[in-house]
Design a protein around this motif. Structure first.
Motif, mmCIF file in Angstrom:
data_model
loop_
_atom_site.group_PDB
_atom_site.id
_atom_site.type_symbol
_atom_site.label_atom_id
_atom_site.label_comp_id
_atom_site.label_asym_id
_atom_site.label_seq_id
_atom_site.Cartn_x
_atom_site.Cartn_y
_atom_site.Cartn_z
ATOM 1 N N LEU A 99 -44.568 43.110 -5.656
ATOM 2 C CA LEU A 99 -44.240 41.710 -5.939
ATOM 3 C C LEU A 99 -45.492 40.829 -5.922
ATOM 4 O O LEU A 99 -45.504 39.758 -6.530
ATOM 5 N N GLY A 100 -46.542 41.298 -5.274
ATOM 6 C CA GLY A 100 -47.813 40.589 -5.318
ATOM 7 C C GLY A 100 -48.579 40.806 -6.609
ATOM 8 O O GLY A 100 -49.649 40.223 -6.810
ATOM 9 N N GLY A 102 -46.961 40.252 -9.534
ATOM 10 C CA GLY A 102 -46.245 39.458 -10.526
ATOM 11 C C GLY A 102 -44.965 40.071 -11.038
ATOM 12 O O GLY A 102 -44.328 39.527 -11.948
ATOM 13 N N ILE A 122 -36.753 38.854 -1.446
ATOM 14 C CA ILE A 122 -37.365 37.974 -2.443
ATOM 15 C C ILE A 122 -37.727 36.632 -1.802
ATOM 16 O O ILE A 122 -38.835 36.113 -1.987
ATOM 17 N N ILE A 125 -40.823 37.044 0.456
ATOM 18 C CA ILE A 125 -42.105 37.243 -0.232
ATOM 19 C C ILE A 125 -42.560 35.940 -0.892
ATOM 20 O O ILE A 125 -43.760 35.623 -0.928
ATOM 21 N N VAL A 126 -41.609 35.152 -1.398
ATOM 22 C CA VAL A 126 -41.950 33.850 -1.987
ATOM 23 C C VAL A 126 -42.449 32.898 -0.901
ATOM 24 O O VAL A 126 -43.436 32.173 -1.102
ATOM 25 N N TYR A 129 -46.016 33.810 0.028
ATOM 26 C CA TYR A 129 -46.956 33.398 -1.026
ATOM 27 C C TYR A 129 -47.175 31.884 -1.016
ATOM 28 O O TYR A 129 -48.313 31.407 -1.080
ATOM 29 N N GLU A 153 -50.761 37.563 -6.760
ATOM 30 C CA GLU A 153 -49.983 36.448 -7.288
ATOM 31 C C GLU A 153 -48.511 36.833 -7.419
ATOM 32 O O GLU A 153 -48.180 37.856 -8.028
ATOM 33 N N VAL A 154 -47.655 36.015 -6.875
ATOM 34 C CA VAL A 154 -46.212 36.222 -6.951
ATOM 35 C C VAL A 154 -45.640 35.338 -8.055
ATOM 36 O O VAL A 154 -45.955 34.141 -8.121
ATOM 37 N N ASN A 155 -44.814 35.914 -8.902
ATOM 38 C CA ASN A 155 -44.188 35.142 -9.979
ATOM 39 C C ASN A 155 -42.936 34.457 -9.419
ATOM 40 O O ASN A 155 -41.830 34.990 -9.489
ATOM 41 N N VAL A 156 -43.137 33.293 -8.849
ATOM 42 C CA VAL A 156 -42.069 32.582 -8.147
ATOM 43 C C VAL A 156 -40.934 32.213 -9.099
ATOM 44 O O VAL A 156 -39.754 32.376 -8.772
ATOM 45 N N LEU A 159 -38.745 35.262 -10.037
ATOM 46 C CA LEU A 159 -37.908 35.692 -8.915
ATOM 47 C C LEU A 159 -36.785 34.694 -8.647
ATOM 48 O O LEU A 159 -35.660 35.080 -8.319
#
Length: 332
Positions: A99-100, A102, A122, A125-126, A129, A153-156, A159
């Motif tokens: 998840l880091g 993206g 989820i 992890i958000v 980040y 980078e997490v794709n907030v 998710l």
């Protein structure tokens, strides 16, 4: 050992205590939910993991920078035969890696077959980040090897859309007794799970004509309530009799044992109670709650192991010796 370090790119290298504390809370939440998911799947639970089992995943600070992952309920009786913490640490690292980078929620859906823990992981992890992003000039390094990795980078948005689309539903299975509760021309069905019921709908109404009166596994879209209980199974497309289940790992608050040979457990639902038994072990566990009946069976197995495994045969009667020998065939 899994290490977590916050690194500053500023000249003084100092790290705010508030940031350190919040990141450690985020890691704790993520680790606990990953661990609880593993327990839930191994034990085939239908609700949230109990507090006494969840405490296995409590983290402690050591004298160095970072975090030491140890179980608050560690006991030496099962040492060397299973450590669910190792599995949880490996899964934690995989979650942070994936998840880091993206990746979106579909990977989480494929990996975590439980809507409660899927969504919570989820959210965790958000949160991790965003807490890092809120304070500029710092990054998170983590891993199980000498050379640590940088949390990416997490794709907030991706998710967040996934959770909004999926909410608290997941394709899966639930166990119970199918009951008709409607009247006259309108038939309504529910799944009696002993201590609670869940609404049932079928993908094909002809399935309702094949209802199994005994313990049953229904497969469909599981819909959870906010407290982690099953409130409905929608679009059921398969109904299977439930007479036995297998456990590949036995788990209790004092330890866990990974089995070389799985245990077959007989399942009966009578007088609104689940009865789980294994004749060779002499274990019978009953409760109106599926989860408590399972926990009771696991606790009993771990008790037998701690009682008999290291005890000299001369101190056991014939029946106890038979149980010890059978357990040994499962474990060693």
């Amino acid at each position: 050992m899994f290490t977590v370090n916050i690194v500053s790119d500023k000249n003084d290298g100092r790290i705010p205590v508030a940031l350190t504390g919040q990141i450690m809370v985020d890691i704790q939440d993520l680790f606990r939910h990953v661990g609880e998911y593993i327990i839930s799947r191994e034990m085939r639970l239908q609700g949230v993991v109990s507090k006494k089992l969840s405490e296995k995943f409590t983290l402690y600070s050591d004298k160095l920078d970072g975090v030491t992952f140890e179980s608050s309920s560690y006991r030496p009786e099962t040492d060397g035969f299973g450590n669910i913490l190792d599995d949880a640490i490996a899964m934690l690292e995989t979650v942070m890696d994936t998840l880091g980078s993206g990746t979106g929620g579909y990977w989480v859906e494929d990996t975590f077959k439980d809507a409660i823990y899927r969504n919570q992981i989820i959210i965790d992890i958000v949160a991790l980040y965003q807490d890092l992003r809120d304070t500029e000039g710092f990054c998170l390094m983590y891993g199980t090897k000498t050379e640590l990795k940088k949390f990416g980078e997490v794709n907030v948005q991706k998710l967040a859309r996934f959770i909004d689309d999926r909410k608290l539903s997941v394709n899966g299975a639930a166990v119970g007794i199918i009951e008709k509760v409607g009247y006259k021309s309108r038939q309504i069905y529910q799944l009696n799970m002993g201590d609670r019921t869940a609404k049932l709908t079928f993908s094909d109404q002809k399935l309702a004509e094949k209802i199994i009166k005994d313990a049953t596994t229904v497969v469909g879209e599981i819909d959870y309530s906010q407290d982690g209980t099953i409130r409905a199974v929608n679009n059921v497309y398969e109904i299977l009799p439930l007479t036995t289940i297998k456990f590949h790992r036995m788990i209790s608050s004092i330890g866990d044992i990974l089995l070389k040979v799985p245990i077959d457990v007989n399942v009966v639902f009578k007088e609104n109670e689940w009865v789980l038994s294994n004749k060779d072990l002499g274990i019978i566990s009953s409760n109106s709650s599926w989860d408590l009946a399972i926990s009771g069976f696991h606790d009993y197995f771990i008790f037998l192991w701690t009682e008999y495994h290291k005890k000299d045969d001369s101190l056991l009667n014939e029946e106890e010796k038979e149980v010890k020998d059978y357990i040994d065939t499962l474990v060693v």
